[in-house]
Design an enzyme around this catalytic site. Structure first.
Site, mmCIF file in Angstrom:
data_model
loop_
_atom_site.group_PDB
_atom_site.id
_atom_site.type_symbol
_atom_site.label_atom_id
_atom_site.label_comp_id
_atom_site.label_asym_id
_atom_site.label_seq_id
_atom_site.Cartn_x
_atom_site.Cartn_y
_atom_site.Cartn_z
ATOM 1 N N GLY A 8 0.833 -1.219 0.000
ATOM 2 C CA GLY A 8 0.000 0.000 0.000
ATOM 3 C C GLY A 8 0.854 1.251 0.000
ATOM 4 O O GLY A 8 0.494 2.267 0.595
ATOM 5 N N GLN A 12 -2.393 6.786 1.631
ATOM 6 C CA GLN A 12 -2.210 8.034 2.393
ATOM 7 C C GLN A 12 -0.973 7.974 3.287
ATOM 8 O O GLN A 12 -0.172 8.899 3.308
ATOM 9 C CB GLN A 12 -3.452 8.324 3.252
ATOM 10 N N TYR A 138 -14.988 -2.239 9.259
ATOM 11 C CA TYR A 138 -13.605 -1.789 9.436
ATOM 12 C C TYR A 138 -13.136 -2.098 10.859
ATOM 13 O O TYR A 138 -12.036 -2.602 11.074
ATOM 14 C CB TYR A 138 -13.572 -0.283 9.167
HETATM 15 C C1 AKB Z 1 -10.811 6.324 8.849
HETATM 16 O O1 AKB Z 1 -11.435 7.376 9.049
HETATM 17 O O2 AKB Z 1 -11.332 5.290 8.401
HETATM 18 C C2 AKB Z 1 -9.349 6.287 9.221
HETATM 19 C C3 AKB Z 1 -9.164 5.765 10.611
HETATM 20 C C4 AKB Z 1 -9.416 6.633 11.773
HETATM 21 O O3 AKB Z 1 -8.816 4.637 10.771
HETATM 22 N N1 AKB Z 1 -8.773 7.581 9.071
#
Ligand code: AKB
Length: 312
Positions: A8, A12, A138
């Site tokens: 990656g 970012q 996530y």
């Molecule tokens: C997101 O907003 O998904 C990321 C994080 C805080 O992991 N920047």
């Protein structure tokens, strides 16, 4: 001297981490990989889809890597839109990177996130060790990832280390698909349009950190004496916690007419509301000397100055 492979590397964090590591360890000792081609000629680069375990292993072996920095992942908002893709990419990529590290004896880093916390986590000064029941895909990936990294350390002795990053702010590469992205976009729009319409509601606090501090944290953790690490995956780290009105006020110190408007996105607002307001980074400070140089106003001054020259 380390030999580092980064996945990656065009993302970012990866796009700046690659340059930072090349500056410290030598360009020839840092192999950048990404699923997209790159025209970066500052050091070795290879195309890699992290779900291709064999290619990942072969690239690391041929390069003679002793360290794996696994950065490839989908961020929170995109993961919520495409949960199955997120599971396959975030977990598939991670297990492949851990396996390559086990087989080749590499030290290992991957970032976790404040997204590893959920609504039942204490919201203020969120402790290092606490309830982690996230309600996003996530977050599920990040908790599973932290556990998997600890498992590879305990079971196989792989030197796995990680941090829970807050929102990261940088003028180099824009994030994509995150919940905290508003805190980057706002600086671009402040300079380009003098106003910003925030998809995160006023009063919504989240932890944040300026990219130079985030990169230094990775280097410091990877260089830390393992005997001093009681934790590994993953350390709370943060530099500041603010809500949209506070970043707007910081921008107004440089652009007095800056206007802030709101058009709240329910999906990203719900993710933000499930995360802590502010996390406690004392374990990272104690165990490996974590520190930051930028608070909100110092970051704003630097962001606006650097972006102004970039956008000219
Ligand atoms: C997101 O907003 O998904 C990321 C994080 C805080 O992991 N920047």
């Amino acid at each position: 001297m380390k030999r580092i492979m980064i996945t990656g590397a065009l993302g970012q964090i990866g796009s700046e981490l690659t340059g930072k590591l090349r500056g410290i360890y030598g360009a020839e000792n840092v192999l950048a990989t990404d699923i997209r081609p790159s025209n970066d000629t500052n050091g070795p680069f290879e195309i890699l889809d992290v779900t291709d375990a064999q290619k990942m292993h072969d690239l690391a072996k041929d390069f003679g890597a002793d360290t794996m920095m696994h950065m490839a992942a989908l961020l929170s908002a995109t993961a919520e839109e495409k949960p199955l893709l997120a599971w396959n990419l975030n977990m598939g990529g991670l297990i492949n990177a851990l396996e390559a590290s086990r087989e080749l004896g590499m030290q290992f880093f991957t970032p976790s996130s404040i997204g590893a916390f959920g609504p039942s986590t204490p919201k203020m000064d969120t402790p290092q060790d606490t309830l982690q029941r996230p309600t996003t895909m996530y977050g599920v990936n990040k908790v599973a990832g932290e556990l998997l990294c600890d498992y590879y350390y305990q079971k196989f002795g792989v030197d796995t280390r990680g941090v829970r990053f807050p929102g990261l702010i940088s003028y180099v590469a824009q994030p994509g698909g995150g919940t905290t992205d508003y805190a980057v976009d706002i600086y671009y729009k402040a300079l380009e349009q003098g106003s910003y319409t925030s998809y995160i509601d006023k009063g919504t606090y989240m932890d944040m950190m300026y990219m130079p501090d985030a990169l230094q944290a990775i280097v410091d953790l990877m260089e830390a004496d393992p005997a001093k690490l009681e934790h590994r995956n993953a350390f709370n780290v943060t530099a500041m916690s603010f809500e949209p009105e506070q970043i707007a006020a910081s921008i107004r110190k440089h652009i007095p007419d800056f206007q802030m408007k709101y058009d709240v996105d329910p999906a990203r607002q719900a993710i933000a509301a499930s995360w802590p307001d502010s996390i406690d980074a004392s374990a990272a400070k104690k165990e490996w000397g974590f520190k930051t140089a930028y608070d909100l106003d110092a970051m704003t001054a630097d962001m606006l100055e650097k972006l102004k020259s970039k956008l000219q």
